[in-house]
Write an enzyme that holds these catalytic residues in place. Structure first.
Site, short mmCIF file in Angstrom:
data_model
loop_
_atom_site.label_atom_id
_atom_site.label_comp_id
_atom_site.label_asym_id
_atom_site.label_seq_id
_atom_site.Cartn_x
_atom_site.Cartn_y
_atom_site.Cartn_z
N LYS A 35 0.85 -1.20 0.00
CA LYS A 35 0.00 0.00 0.00
C LYS A 35 0.88 1.26 0.00
O LYS A 35 2.09 1.19 0.27
CB LYS A 35 -0.91 -0.01 1.22
CG LYS A 35 -0.15 0.03 2.56
CD LYS A 35 -1.05 -0.26 3.75
CE LYS A 35 -0.24 -0.30 5.03
NZ LYS A 35 -1.05 -0.78 6.17
N TYR A 258 16.10 30.36 6.12
CA TYR A 258 14.92 31.05 6.67
C TYR A 258 14.91 31.02 8.19
O TYR A 258 15.22 30.00 8.81
CB TYR A 258 13.64 30.36 6.20
CG TYR A 258 13.31 30.56 4.74
CD1 TYR A 258 13.25 31.82 4.16
CD2 TYR A 258 13.04 29.45 3.94
CE1 TYR A 258 12.93 31.98 2.82
CE2 TYR A 258 12.72 29.60 2.61
CZ TYR A 258 12.67 30.87 2.05
OH TYR A 258 12.35 31.02 0.73
C1 LIG Z 1 -0.27 -1.79 6.81
C2 LIG Z 1 -0.86 -3.02 7.35
C3 LIG Z 1 -0.07 -4.16 7.57
C4 LIG Z 1 1.44 -4.15 7.47
O1 LIG Z 1 1.97 -3.68 8.69
P1 LIG Z 1 3.55 -3.60 8.93
O2 LIG Z 1 3.67 -3.15 10.33
O3 LIG Z 1 4.05 -2.57 7.96
O4 LIG Z 1 4.10 -4.93 8.68
C5 LIG Z 1 -0.70 -5.32 7.95
N1 LIG Z 1 -2.05 -5.34 8.12
C6 LIG Z 1 -2.83 -4.26 7.94
C7 LIG Z 1 -4.28 -4.35 8.16
C8 LIG Z 1 -2.27 -3.06 7.57
O5 LIG Z 1 -3.04 -1.98 7.41
#
Ligand SMILES: *Cc1c(COP(=O)(O)O)cnc(C)c1O
Length: 366
Positions: A35, A258
């Site tokens: 994702k 800045y």
């Molecule tokens: C993002 C996510 C993961 C992965 O988690 P990590 O800590 O990056 O391994 C797993 N399950 C769900 C539901 C998530 O949203």
């Protein structure tokens, strides 16, 4: 000519991490979570590297993220981690995605969109309290899925809230989950795939690996929390690189950038580097201990991060226009890690890598 600033993504590192974590999780299968554009690393290249390294499945947050993978020709199973708005049900079916379901409304929308049985994964809320069916409601939802000839129960899952820091709560969540699965068994409902573990739970709780683990941060070579399982050979896949664009010598007391927030403690060379907060380099790094690597040495930022550029106090080092600058990653024997950024900024490595923005082109190695 383009600006000499980019992000290097080491796909061998991704493949190595996938194999390492899949080996730890086995016999549970590894679902690679890609994702948010592969946590900023590039979703399609990361997905391809993970699949090639043996991951049998991918997961994303959004339908549009899954469609990007499909449009790139990826045919592997793709799990959606949340319910999209109900009108997206048609797309979920058309693109052959594995929907997560936790409301009767979305189950109905899928059923109406389906022309053949759609395998769904039911998500139950065992303590994260973000999305998921309440345990008390989930039995009815399962009954509705099982009774619908256009839906199939492909899996049941849950998500941990504090896998990296609270064993008592995590075990309680797992117990609630296992209890629910047992209850389904007692009423004759078979659950083909059970899953719960993110990276932290995969590493810390063998009993949480079940049939499948959903691993995100680990495949990018980052730890879910600094120092977790230190002996584990995870390889960070992201390196942010730029090159010095200007060098000037200034007297002690000069206050570059800045806000004139910081005075040079000594007369020094100040190097300008063409990367800024518009590229995802947090502005707060300037005031909170940000360092970069030039010539294999760490150098502090000399002032506030600006939109397109930073200034670096390189002391008396002989730095020249065109010298490589590593903002995140290794140069020679030195490393600036995402955990170090996270510590300066009071956040976690996840946010650091996700924030590296699209204005920096990604270059894929090998
Ligand atoms: C993002 C996510 C993961 C992965 O988690 P990590 O800590 O990056 O391994 C797993 N399950 C769900 C539901 C998530 O949203």
């Amino acid at each position: 000519m383009v600006r000499p600033s980019w992000v290097e993504i080491d796909l061998d590192a991704i493949a190595h991490n996938v194999r390492l974590l899949a080996g730890i999780a086995a016999p549970a299968l590894l679902c690679a979570v890609v994702k948010a554009d592969g946590y900023g690393h590039g979703d399609v290249p990361v997905a391809e590297a993970a699949l090639e390294a043996g991951a049998p499945m991918l997961a994303v947050a959004l339908v549009e993220e899954a469609v990007r993978l499909r449009e790139a020709g990826i045919e592997a199973p793709i799990l959606l981690l949340s319910e999209p708005p109900a009108p997206s049900a048609g797309e979920v079916v058309a693109w052959d995605l594995i929907p997560t379901v936790y409301t009767a409304g979305f189950a109905r929308a899928l059923s109406e969109a389906a022309d053949q049985p759609v395998g769904v994964h039911l998500k139950i809320d065992t303590g994260m309290h973000r999305v998921g069916a309440a345990v008390a409601d989930a039995k009815d939802l399962v009954a509705a899925i099982v009774a619908d000839p256009r839906l199939e129960l492909g899996g049941v899952w849950t998500h941990f809230a504090v896998a990296e820091e609270d064993a008592v709560f995590t075990r309680q969540q797992l117990e609630t989950f296992n209890g629910f699965i047992e209850m389904l068994g007692s009423v004759g409902v078979d659950v083909p795939v059970r899953h719960a573990a993110n990276t932290a739970a995969t590493l810390l709780y063998p009993e949480a690996r079940l049939d499948l683990v959903r691993v995100g941060i680990g495949i990018y070579g980052q730890r879910p929390a600094p120092g977790m399982v230190p002996e584990l050979d995870l390889r960070p896949a992201m390196k942010v690189v730029s090159h010095v664009s200007m060098v000037r010598r200034h007297p002690a007391g000069t206050r570059p950038s800045y806000g004139r927030r910081k005075a040079l403690p000594e007369e020094a060379h100040v190097a300008t580097v063409p990367v800024g907060y518009a590229d995802g380099l947090p502005r707060a790094l300037g005031a909170h201990g940000g360092e970069v690597l030039i010539g294999g040495r760490r150098h502090p930022l000399a002032g506030t991060v600006t939109m397109d550029q930073i200034v670096v106090d390189v002391g008396d080092d002989l730095v020249e226009v065109g010298d490589e600058v590593v903002l995140l990653g290794s140069q020679g024997a030195e490393t600036v890690s995402a955990d170090q950024w996270a510590e300066h900024l009071d956040t976690i490595s996840y946010e650091v890598v996700c924030q590296i923005g699209p204005r920096l082109p990604r270059r894929y190695l090998p």
